[in-house]
Structure formats: structure tokens, C-alpha cells
Design a protein around this motif. Structure first.
Motif, short mmCIF file in Angstrom:
data_model
loop_
_atom_site.label_atom_id
_atom_site.label_comp_id
_atom_site.label_asym_id
_atom_site.label_seq_id
_atom_site.Cartn_x
_atom_site.Cartn_y
_atom_site.Cartn_z
N GLU A 38 0.86 -1.19 0.00
CA GLU A 38 0.00 0.00 0.00
C GLU A 38 0.90 1.24 0.00
O GLU A 38 1.81 1.33 0.81
N ASP A 39 0.65 2.16 -0.90
CA ASP A 39 1.44 3.40 -0.93
C ASP A 39 1.21 4.22 0.34
O ASP A 39 2.11 4.90 0.83
N SER A 40 -0.01 4.17 0.85
CA SER A 40 -0.36 4.77 2.14
C SER A 40 -1.36 3.85 2.80
O SER A 40 -2.06 3.09 2.12
N PRO A 41 -1.45 3.86 4.13
CA PRO A 41 -2.34 2.92 4.82
C PRO A 41 -3.78 3.00 4.33
O PRO A 41 -4.35 4.08 4.19
N LEU A 42 -4.36 1.85 4.05
CA LEU A 42 -5.71 1.77 3.49
C LEU A 42 -6.75 1.34 4.51
O LEU A 42 -7.93 1.22 4.15
N GLY A 43 -6.35 1.12 5.76
CA GLY A 43 -7.27 0.57 6.74
C GLY A 43 -7.40 -0.93 6.55
O GLY A 43 -6.96 -1.49 5.53
N VAL A 66 -14.55 -14.31 26.22
CA VAL A 66 -13.67 -13.66 27.19
C VAL A 66 -14.50 -13.15 28.36
O VAL A 66 -15.71 -12.96 28.24
N ASP A 67 -13.83 -12.96 29.49
CA ASP A 67 -14.54 -12.51 30.69
C ASP A 67 -14.95 -11.03 30.62
O ASP A 67 -15.92 -10.63 31.25
N ASP A 68 -14.17 -10.25 29.86
CA ASP A 68 -14.45 -8.81 29.77
C ASP A 68 -14.22 -8.36 28.34
O ASP A 68 -13.09 -8.37 27.84
N THR A 69 -15.28 -7.97 27.67
CA THR A 69 -15.19 -7.58 26.26
C THR A 69 -14.82 -6.11 26.08
O THR A 69 -14.85 -5.60 24.96
N ALA A 70 -14.43 -5.42 27.16
CA ALA A 70 -14.24 -3.97 27.13
C ALA A 70 -13.31 -3.51 26.02
O ALA A 70 -13.59 -2.53 25.33
N ARG A 71 -12.20 -4.18 25.85
CA ARG A 71 -11.21 -3.71 24.88
C ARG A 71 -11.62 -3.96 23.44
O ARG A 71 -11.21 -3.23 22.53
N TYR A 72 -12.47 -4.95 23.21
CA TYR A 72 -12.72 -5.38 21.85
C TYR A 72 -14.15 -5.14 21.38
O TYR A 72 -14.42 -5.15 20.17
N GLY A 73 -15.09 -4.95 22.30
CA GLY A 73 -16.48 -4.94 21.90
C GLY A 73 -17.00 -6.37 21.82
O GLY A 73 -16.23 -7.34 21.89
N GLY A 118 -25.01 -9.05 15.42
CA GLY A 118 -24.77 -7.69 15.86
C GLY A 118 -23.39 -7.50 16.45
O GLY A 118 -22.68 -8.46 16.80
N PHE A 119 -23.01 -6.24 16.54
CA PHE A 119 -21.74 -5.82 17.15
C PHE A 119 -22.07 -4.76 18.19
O PHE A 119 -22.62 -3.72 17.85
N GLN A 120 -21.75 -5.02 19.43
CA GLN A 120 -22.02 -4.07 20.49
C GLN A 120 -20.77 -3.25 20.80
O GLN A 120 -19.66 -3.74 20.68
N GLU A 121 -21.00 -2.01 21.19
CA GLU A 121 -19.89 -1.13 21.53
C GLU A 121 -19.13 -1.65 22.74
O GLU A 121 -19.64 -2.47 23.51
N LYS A 122 -17.92 -1.17 22.90
CA LYS A 122 -17.08 -1.61 24.01
C LYS A 122 -17.68 -1.16 25.34
O LYS A 122 -17.91 0.03 25.55
N LYS A 123 -17.94 -2.13 26.21
CA LYS A 123 -18.48 -1.85 27.53
C LYS A 123 -17.73 -2.68 28.56
O LYS A 123 -17.60 -3.89 28.41
N ALA A 124 -17.26 -2.03 29.59
CA ALA A 124 -16.46 -2.72 30.60
C ALA A 124 -17.30 -3.71 31.39
O ALA A 124 -18.49 -3.48 31.64
N GLU A 177 -14.06 -3.77 9.76
CA GLU A 177 -15.01 -4.00 10.83
C GLU A 177 -16.18 -3.01 10.77
O GLU A 177 -17.35 -3.40 10.71
N GLU A 178 -15.85 -1.73 10.80
CA GLU A 178 -16.89 -0.69 10.88
C GLU A 178 -17.65 -0.49 9.57
O GLU A 178 -18.87 -0.33 9.56
N ASP A 179 -16.94 -0.48 8.47
CA ASP A 179 -17.55 -0.12 7.19
C ASP A 179 -18.07 -1.30 6.38
O ASP A 179 -18.78 -1.11 5.40
#
Length: 242
Positions: A83-88, A140-147, A159-165, A195-197
Motif C-alpha cells: 500500500e502506498d499509504s495505509p488503506l485501513g 472472554v470474561d471482559d469484552t471492554a477492549r474489543y467490543g 450484531g456488534f455491540q460497543e465496548k463496555k467494561a 469491521e466498521e464499514d
């Protein structure tokens, strides 16, 4: 057999800003873990499951990877798509799918270059039947870091839920099984987040499956997890193929 018809795409283009004090002007996949670059652990794990071809999506400090490994590591043939520049993450995957050659019936496993995951290629291939893509899901016991991802009784990602501690659940472990048909389903964008798009919108089509992981998972993207992985490898508490 899945073992003889699977290529691996490894995303190696991240900037690694959170590990900048450790990377020492190297891309994250090349950081030292118990005396060898992190990528070697991924390569050895793929080789142990019969994979003979890896395509690396490279960008930031790509020469460090290319000069070290060249086109061959043991029995693994290595190709590079730059990649000439980062493409995500999404743009990087799209770039590889559009530039590399794949057989119509060939399985493709996609990995992050800064994550080590114990997975069964055979199980992923079986679970990917009749799906555009299957996500390796780790409890995992805590999805905070990953969602958190939600999965129905038919093993469809819903579905994908937002990161919640503090929430136990399944996370996206960053390992995907798919095929070359994925290219046609990706957004008409050059730079985007896989992931997002893409994933967050594709679930409406019920085309994304899940495959449960029982093995080890670690993302070395932050210093504390990098040092934890180094300790595990150095002490032999985690046995990786070599």
C-alpha cells in the motif's frame, strides 16, 4: 481438503503507535518475541496446518518484513501486496483480493499481523460452508477492549455491540475464513475499516457466520499484552509449532 486449498492473508500495515516505545522502528509484526519476529509464530502455526501460501498486506516500514523473509519461510511461499499509504483493514484486504490470484474454490483465511490466535483451519473451513465469511469468535470474561459480537442459535452473527467494561461474551478474534467472492461484496471505497464499514453493515444480509474458538488468543497491540506474550513464549507456557 482445506489444508491444501487455503491461502492466508496477513494484515501487516498498521502503524503500531501504541507500541512505538517497543517496536524500535520496526512494524508491529516484526517485534522480537523470545528471540524471533512475532510473524514467525504465525507462519509456523499456518505451516503446521498445511498452509503453503501467505500474502502479506504491507505498508509502514514494509522493507523490514520483505528484507527479512523474502519470498520463502520454510515451506511457506510468501507474497507481498503493498500500500502506498495505509488503506485501513478493509482497504488492505480489498487491495490483496484485487491484486493476488486465487482459485474460484480456494479458501482464504485472514489474520491480523499483531494477533496470535490458536484456531483450527479445518473447523473454520467446515463452519464457513454456505457463508460469505466466518468470524472466529472467542469467549472472554471482559469484552471492554474489543467490543462484543452477538450470535444466534444458527451460528449467524447478528450484531456488534460497543465496548463496555465488565461484560462477559464473545469477541471478534480477528481471524476470518472466506473466499475470493468477498471482493465483490466489499464497499466501493479505497480506504475503509473492514469491521466498521463492512462487517457492521453486512450482518443485515445474514451472510456472516461464527466459529467458536477454544484456544489461546492475544493481541500484542498494547505493551502489557506484548510483554505477557513474551513471558509466555519465553517460559514455554504456550507451546507453538516451530
Amino acid at each position: 481438503m482445506a489444508k491444501s486449498t487455503t491461502s492466508a492473508i496477513i494484515l501487516c500495515g498498521g502503524l503500531g503507535t501504541r507500541l512505538s516505545a517497543i517496536t524500535n522502528n520496526k512494524p508491529k509484526p516484526m517485534v522480537d518475541v523470545a528471540g524471533v519476529p512475532f510473524l514467525e509464530y504465525q507462519f509456523n502455526y499456518l505451516i503446521a496446518q498445511g498452509v503453503t501460501r501467505a500474502i502479506l498486506a504491507v505498508s509502514h516500514l514494509k522493507e523490514c518484513i520483505i528484507d527479512h523473509f523474502g519470498s520463502q519461510y520454510k515451506t511457506l511461499n510468501i507474497e507481498y501486496v503493498s500500500e502506498d499509504s495505509p488503506l485501513g483493514t478493509g482497504g488492505a484486504i480489498k487491495n490483496v483480493l484485487s491484486q493476488a490470484e486465487f482459485q474460484p474454490n480456494e479458501s482464504i483465511v485472514i489474520l491480523n499481523g499483531d494477533t496470535f490466535v490458536e484456531f483450527s483451519l479445518q473447523a473454520l473451513a467446515k463452519d464457513s460452508e454456505d457463508h460469505l465469511l466466518v468470524i472466529a469468535a472467542k469467549s472472554v470474561d471482559d469484552t471492554a477492549r474489543y467490543g462484543k459480537i452477538t450470535i444466534d442459535n444458527s451460528m449467524i452473527v447478528t450484531g456488534f455491540q460497543e465496548k463496555k467494561a465488565g461484560n462477559q461474551g464473545y469477541i471478534n478474534a480477528g481471524v476470518y475464513m472466506t473466499h475470493s467472492g468477498l471482493l465483490a461484496a466489499l464497499p466501493d471505497l479505497e480506504r475503509f475499516s473492514f469491521e466498521e464499514d463492512f462487517l457492521h453493515h453486512e450482518i443485515a444480509h445474514r451472510s456472516i457466520g461464527a466459529s467458536f474458538l477454544d484456544g489461546f488468543f492475544i493481541d500484542i497491540g498494547i505493551p502489557e499484552d506484548y510483554y505477557a506474550f513474551c513471558d509466555l513464549m519465553g517460559s514455554g507456557k504456550i507451546q507453538c509449532p516451530s
